[in-house]
Design an enzyme around this catalytic site. Sequence first.
Site, PDB file in Angstrom:
ATOM      1  N   LEU A 126     -61.435  22.318  18.927  1.00  0.00           N
ATOM      2  CA  LEU A 126     -61.040  21.605  17.710  1.00  0.00           C
ATOM      3  C   LEU A 126     -60.455  20.237  18.027  1.00  0.00           C
ATOM      4  O   LEU A 126     -60.915  19.212  17.541  1.00  0.00           O
ATOM      5  CB  LEU A 126     -60.022  22.429  16.918  1.00  0.00           C
ATOM      6  CG  LEU A 126     -59.320  21.691  15.773  1.00  0.00           C
ATOM      7  CD1 LEU A 126     -60.300  21.463  14.617  1.00  0.00           C
ATOM      8  CD2 LEU A 126     -58.097  22.455  15.294  1.00  0.00           C
ATOM      9  N   ALA A 131     -57.763  13.665  16.615  1.00  0.00           N
ATOM     10  CA  ALA A 131     -57.958  14.696  15.589  1.00  0.00           C
ATOM     11  C   ALA A 131     -57.390  16.018  16.072  1.00  0.00           C
ATOM     12  O   ALA A 131     -57.581  16.408  17.215  1.00  0.00           O
ATOM     13  CB  ALA A 131     -59.438  14.856  15.258  1.00  0.00           C
ATOM     14  N   ARG A 276     -24.313  38.263  39.263  1.00  0.00           N
ATOM     15  CA  ARG A 276     -23.731  37.028  39.786  1.00  0.00           C
ATOM     16  C   ARG A 276     -22.205  37.085  39.759  1.00  0.00           C
ATOM     17  O   ARG A 276     -21.599  37.369  38.717  1.00  0.00           O
ATOM     18  CB  ARG A 276     -24.229  35.837  38.959  1.00  0.00           C
ATOM     19  CG  ARG A 276     -23.575  34.503  39.264  1.00  0.00           C
ATOM     20  CD  ARG A 276     -23.901  34.015  40.654  1.00  0.00           C
ATOM     21  NE  ARG A 276     -23.442  32.655  40.842  1.00  0.00           N
ATOM     22  CZ  ARG A 276     -23.385  32.038  42.018  1.00  0.00           C
ATOM     23  NH1 ARG A 276     -23.757  32.668  43.119  1.00  0.00           N
ATOM     24  NH2 ARG A 276     -22.970  30.784  42.097  1.00  0.00           N
ATOM     25  N   GLN A 344     -29.003  27.631  31.729  1.00  0.00           N
ATOM     26  CA  GLN A 344     -27.581  27.344  31.897  1.00  0.00           C
ATOM     27  C   GLN A 344     -26.849  28.546  32.491  1.00  0.00           C
ATOM     28  O   GLN A 344     -25.981  28.388  33.359  1.00  0.00           O
ATOM     29  CB  GLN A 344     -26.970  26.973  30.539  1.00  0.00           C
ATOM     30  CG  GLN A 344     -25.583  26.346  30.621  1.00  0.00           C
ATOM     31  CD  GLN A 344     -25.627  24.935  31.192  1.00  0.00           C
ATOM     32  OE1 GLN A 344     -26.670  24.293  31.192  1.00  0.00           O
ATOM     33  NE2 GLN A 344     -24.490  24.462  31.696  1.00  0.00           N
ATOM     34  N   GLY A 348     -27.695  26.579  38.969  1.00  0.00           N
ATOM     35  CA  GLY A 348     -28.638  25.924  39.865  1.00  0.00           C
ATOM     36  C   GLY A 348     -29.897  26.738  40.098  1.00  0.00           C
ATOM     37  O   GLY A 348     -30.993  26.182  40.250  1.00  0.00           O
ATOM     38  N   GLU A 371     -50.979  24.976  18.311  1.00  0.00           N
ATOM     39  CA  GLU A 371     -51.402  25.726  17.114  1.00  0.00           C
ATOM     40  C   GLU A 371     -50.548  25.387  15.887  1.00  0.00           C
ATOM     41  O   GLU A 371     -50.144  26.258  15.123  1.00  0.00           O
ATOM     42  CB  GLU A 371     -51.401  27.234  17.392  1.00  0.00           C
ATOM     43  CG  GLU A 371     -52.457  27.644  18.411  1.00  0.00           C
ATOM     44  CD  GLU A 371     -52.912  29.079  18.288  1.00  0.00           C
ATOM     45  OE1 GLU A 371     -52.957  29.609  17.167  1.00  0.00           O
ATOM     46  OE2 GLU A 371     -53.244  29.671  19.330  1.00  0.00           O
ATOM     47  N   THR A 373     -47.737  22.024  15.047  1.00  0.00           N
ATOM     48  CA  THR A 373     -46.409  21.600  15.487  1.00  0.00           C
ATOM     49  C   THR A 373     -45.317  22.102  14.542  1.00  0.00           C
ATOM     50  O   THR A 373     -45.594  22.555  13.428  1.00  0.00           O
ATOM     51  CB  THR A 373     -46.330  20.064  15.542  1.00  0.00           C
ATOM     52  OG1 THR A 373     -46.488  19.561  14.203  1.00  0.00           O
ATOM     53  CG2 THR A 373     -47.394  19.480  16.442  1.00  0.00           C
ATOM     54  N   GLU A 375     -43.356  20.302  12.957  1.00  0.00           N
ATOM     55  CA  GLU A 375     -43.408  19.455  11.758  1.00  0.00           C
ATOM     56  C   GLU A 375     -44.474  19.933  10.778  1.00  0.00           C
ATOM     57  O   GLU A 375     -44.284  19.886   9.557  1.00  0.00           O
ATOM     58  CB  GLU A 375     -43.657  18.003  12.161  1.00  0.00           C
ATOM     59  CG  GLU A 375     -42.483  17.327  12.880  1.00  0.00           C
ATOM     60  CD  GLU A 375     -42.306  17.797  14.316  1.00  0.00           C
ATOM     61  OE1 GLU A 375     -41.214  17.603  14.866  1.00  0.00           O
ATOM     62  OE2 GLU A 375     -43.272  18.366  14.888  1.00  0.00           O
TER      63      GLU A 375
END
Length: 387
Positions: A126, A131, A276, A344, A348, A371, A373, A375
């Site tokens: 597509l 486009a 941790r 986070q 590291g 697929e 956005t 917006e």
Amino acid sequence: MMNFELSEEYQDLVDTVRDFADQVVAPVSAKHDEEHSFPYEVIAQMGEMGLFGLPFPEQYGGMDGDYFALCLALEQIARVDQSVAITLEAGVSLGAMPIFRFGTQEQKQHWLPQLTSGEALAGFGLTESEAGSDASGTKTNAKLVDGEWIINGTKEFITNSGTDITRLVTVTAVTDTTTRENGSVKKEISTILVPTDTPGFTAEKAYNKVGWNASDTHPLTLKDVRVPETNLLGTRGRGYANFLQILDEGRIAIAALATGAAQGCVDESIRYAKERQAFGTNIGAYQSIQFKIARMQARAHTARLAYYDAASRMLAGKPFKTQASIAKLVAGEAAMDNARDATQVFGGYGFMNEFTVSRHYRDSKILEVGEGTTEVQLMLIARELGL
């Protein structure tokens, strides 16, 4: 009241795919990501399990399941590897589903058994440089000459288009134009099946992407590609409209994938927080970490409910377009937000590529783009609200 409790059959599927993801997919994910290599051995096993045939009838080699079953499988795989999940999602919703929805009986019988078995993959061409969301920008054209479509143009960002097992790409092309009274040009856009061994079809060099590195993505060139007139998929001139229908369904699947990514970040963060040590205790004992992970779980839970709702409406034959957009919006943002927070939590180590959360951090951004956005989803939701 709506019941989101999974049936025994659905739960068995979830358990089976989760075990497969943890035992088969996860151990090789870092390798394929680092090498930018396509996981053929994993895809073959998924085909044997019937995952590519989940929503299709048995007569075409499918599992006689439904779209929700596909979504459940996608969620479990995406927890550990989004590249493998998008290979399945695109192979089904963009590769096989258009043929199942709009193909002739001959097209279905020829192509679907190959695709539902996972022995072959198909892509959907597509997007072009100008486009995608805007269909009016489509420049690829197809002319009908002596019973053959002659296709010329280029496509961008096409998933599953260049693997060793890719056999077909369905392309959108301008098959006619008309000039309106105001002088503007209206394009007739159709979809045409193009086998990848057709002379003139070229999958160009694979993209060097930020994420989804084990997923196959290429630009395509079509130069005087000739295919029979019978390779037209669906009604002439309905190509883009039909694809929008496919895209509505696909957004539910992408939401499921994004939910899996969001949940994967939660699971990895919980495990790491319990292991941790910092200042004499595991970091999960600190409220700041607890609250961060709790918020991550809330996002994943909300995303899951959103795609469950959209899928249930779809299966019930009710309108689901808006709910699919909401699910895609919510889940995509959940995946990206959770990936950031998980990184986070890991500190590291979260910046090291061999860790799952670092891959989710790179992979998840495309879930707010591909697929449709963020917006576009907001635009569709607002339109439904009458704005």
